[in-house]
Design a protein around this motif. Structure first.
Motif, mmCIF file in Angstrom:
data_model
loop_
_atom_site.group_PDB
_atom_site.id
_atom_site.type_symbol
_atom_site.label_atom_id
_atom_site.label_comp_id
_atom_site.label_asym_id
_atom_site.label_seq_id
_atom_site.Cartn_x
_atom_site.Cartn_y
_atom_site.Cartn_z
ATOM 1 N N GLN A 253 -85.624 -12.579 0.454
ATOM 2 C CA GLN A 253 -85.726 -12.848 -1.126
ATOM 3 C C GLN A 253 -84.516 -12.647 -1.687
ATOM 4 O O GLN A 253 -84.170 -13.532 -2.650
ATOM 5 N N PHE A 254 -83.529 -11.850 -1.308
ATOM 6 C CA PHE A 254 -81.998 -11.847 -1.780
ATOM 7 C C PHE A 254 -81.418 -13.223 -1.445
ATOM 8 O O PHE A 254 -80.686 -13.639 -2.394
ATOM 9 N N ALA B 255 -74.679 -7.638 5.004
ATOM 10 C CA ALA B 255 -73.376 -7.434 4.613
ATOM 11 C C ALA B 255 -72.380 -6.946 5.509
ATOM 12 O O ALA B 255 -71.167 -6.996 5.655
ATOM 13 N N ALA B 256 -72.992 -6.339 6.794
ATOM 14 C CA ALA B 256 -72.130 -5.999 7.705
ATOM 15 C C ALA B 256 -71.681 -6.723 8.751
ATOM 16 O O ALA B 256 -70.872 -6.934 9.565
ATOM 17 N N ALA C 17 -73.300 -15.373 -1.236
ATOM 18 C CA ALA C 17 -74.372 -14.365 -0.886
ATOM 19 C C ALA C 17 -73.666 -13.177 -0.201
ATOM 20 O O ALA C 17 -73.924 -11.979 -0.595
ATOM 21 N N TRP C 18 -72.883 -13.384 0.772
ATOM 22 C CA TRP C 18 -72.048 -12.225 1.364
ATOM 23 C C TRP C 18 -71.237 -11.397 0.421
ATOM 24 O O TRP C 18 -71.335 -10.385 0.309
ATOM 25 N N GLY D 54 -75.585 -8.992 -10.559
ATOM 26 C CA GLY D 54 -76.689 -9.161 -9.806
ATOM 27 C C GLY D 54 -76.819 -10.315 -8.801
ATOM 28 O O GLY D 54 -77.941 -10.372 -8.125
ATOM 29 N N GLY D 55 -75.815 -11.113 -8.802
ATOM 30 C CA GLY D 55 -75.819 -12.209 -7.915
ATOM 31 C C GLY D 55 -76.756 -13.434 -8.278
ATOM 32 O O GLY D 55 -77.132 -14.351 -7.413
ATOM 33 N N LEU D 56 -76.894 -13.401 -9.643
ATOM 34 C CA LEU D 56 -78.086 -14.467 -10.027
ATOM 35 C C LEU D 56 -77.106 -15.507 -10.974
ATOM 36 O O LEU D 56 -77.912 -16.622 -11.575
ATOM 37 N N TYR D 57 -76.014 -15.625 -10.917
ATOM 38 C CA TYR D 57 -74.851 -16.490 -11.452
ATOM 39 C C TYR D 57 -74.093 -17.359 -10.276
ATOM 40 O O TYR D 57 -73.418 -16.872 -9.742
#
Length: 326
Positions: free
Chosen positions: A9-10, A37-38, A84-85, A178-181
């Protein structure tokens, strides 16, 4: 919070193609945001994994990007993967526990949805912790008003600093954290297009909402209140009729979702655009204003599908405490 939504979902929320997401899940057996992330490190050429996978190589393995990794759609996917990363780096996951690297945020608005709900939704969906400071207008606002920046709400403070006003800026701030833009410039323009349409619709509606409450703004303070109310209801009925201004703007918004083809306005998941529009639909569907029929949005099928899908997102369900949407 963002990591509570799950990796799939992310990444969907970041506009990453489902086939690219599937590659991580199946080829790398990746399930958590911490793993994602890693997985990469950044160098001058982009992202590279410890196993030697570059972001371009990953996208280049997947149809429909496989034939030409230099085509615009493939390049967009590479940009979204990198974005995303970057967003995932803002989240520090220590042995699976959530510990977001965010400032201390306090958002102050009235205890209604109104013009502040879009900001609350962006904080909730993006997993950004904040203090939701809700003001009771009858008992608190009179004393607070002179102390509030520009004598208005909402206001927002970061790390206990000065008040910052204007909900549009608050929404973008929450969405960026929040990573939504979208970081991709074209995707960003598409999100802003939705925001602009939303406010075009608000500007068309506002006189019908304010005429009988603030008649001095329209030079009508001498008219009887009952007469003003009748005029305002008539204005709302005209706005709501087939081919009226509300129908026109809802049609534009519905068409944008249809054209994108994913059920969302931009990309493969919800962005700031949905956080802006969903409160508008909630307000129209409440049916608590004479002249606005509660089924006003129903014929716009794509908008309604998005509306209900948005309310099914775990973070949004939690925000509304499981109460079904209007």
């Amino acid at each position: 919070m963002a990591q509570a939504l799950g990796l799939e979902q992310f990444l969907c929320g970041q506009g990453v193609d489902p086939q690219v997401i599937s590659w991580f899940q199946k080829s790398q057996n990746m399930r958590s945001l911490a793993d994602f992330a890693a997985f990469f490190t950044r160098d001058d050429c982009g992202l590279q994994s410890k196993g030697g996978f570059r972001d371009r190589d990953i996208v280049g393995q997947i149809e429909p990007f496989k034939s030409n990794v230099s085509n615009p759609q493939a390049r967009i996917q590479i940009a979204r993967l990198r974005a995303a990363w970057e967003a995932a780096q803002k989240i520090d996951l220590d042995e699976g526990k959530e510990a977001a690297k965010f400032p201390s945020i306090k958002f102050t608005y009235f205890n209604v949805e109104g013009g502040g709900e879009c900001v609350r939704l962006a904080f909730a969906l993006g997993g950004v912790p904040y203090v939701d400071d809700r003001v009771d207008m009858p008992t608190q606002w009179k004393d607070m008003k002179p102390k509030s920046k520009f004598t208005q709400l909402p206001v927002l403070t970061v790390d206990g600093g000065e008040q910052i006003a204007q909900s549009g800026g608050h929404l973008r701030y929450a969405a960026m954290l929040g990573g939504l833009y979208p970081q991709d410039p074209v995707e960003m323009l598409k999100v802003e297009e939705v925001f602009g349409l939303s406010w075009d619709m608000v500007n068309a509606i506002t006189p019908s909402m304010q005429l009988d409450r603030r008649p001095q703004l329209y030079g009508c303070e001498a008219q009887p209140q009952e007469e003003l109310t009748q005029i305002a209801v008539g204005m709302r009925q005209k706005l709501s009729m087939k081919g009226g201004e509300i129908d026109r703007f809802l049609g534009y918004l519905d068409g944008l979702i249809a054209k994108n083809g994913t059920g969302w306005f931009v990309g493969n998941g919800p962005t700031m655009a949905e956080c802006e529009i969903v409160p508008r639909i909630r307000s129209l569907r409440k049916g608590n204003r004479d002249g606005f029929p509660p089924d006003i949005v129903d014929k716009h099928v794509n908008l309604m599908k998005m509306y209900f899908a948005f309310h099914e997102l775990p973070a949004i369900k939690a925000h509304y405490k499981g109460v079904p949407p209007y």
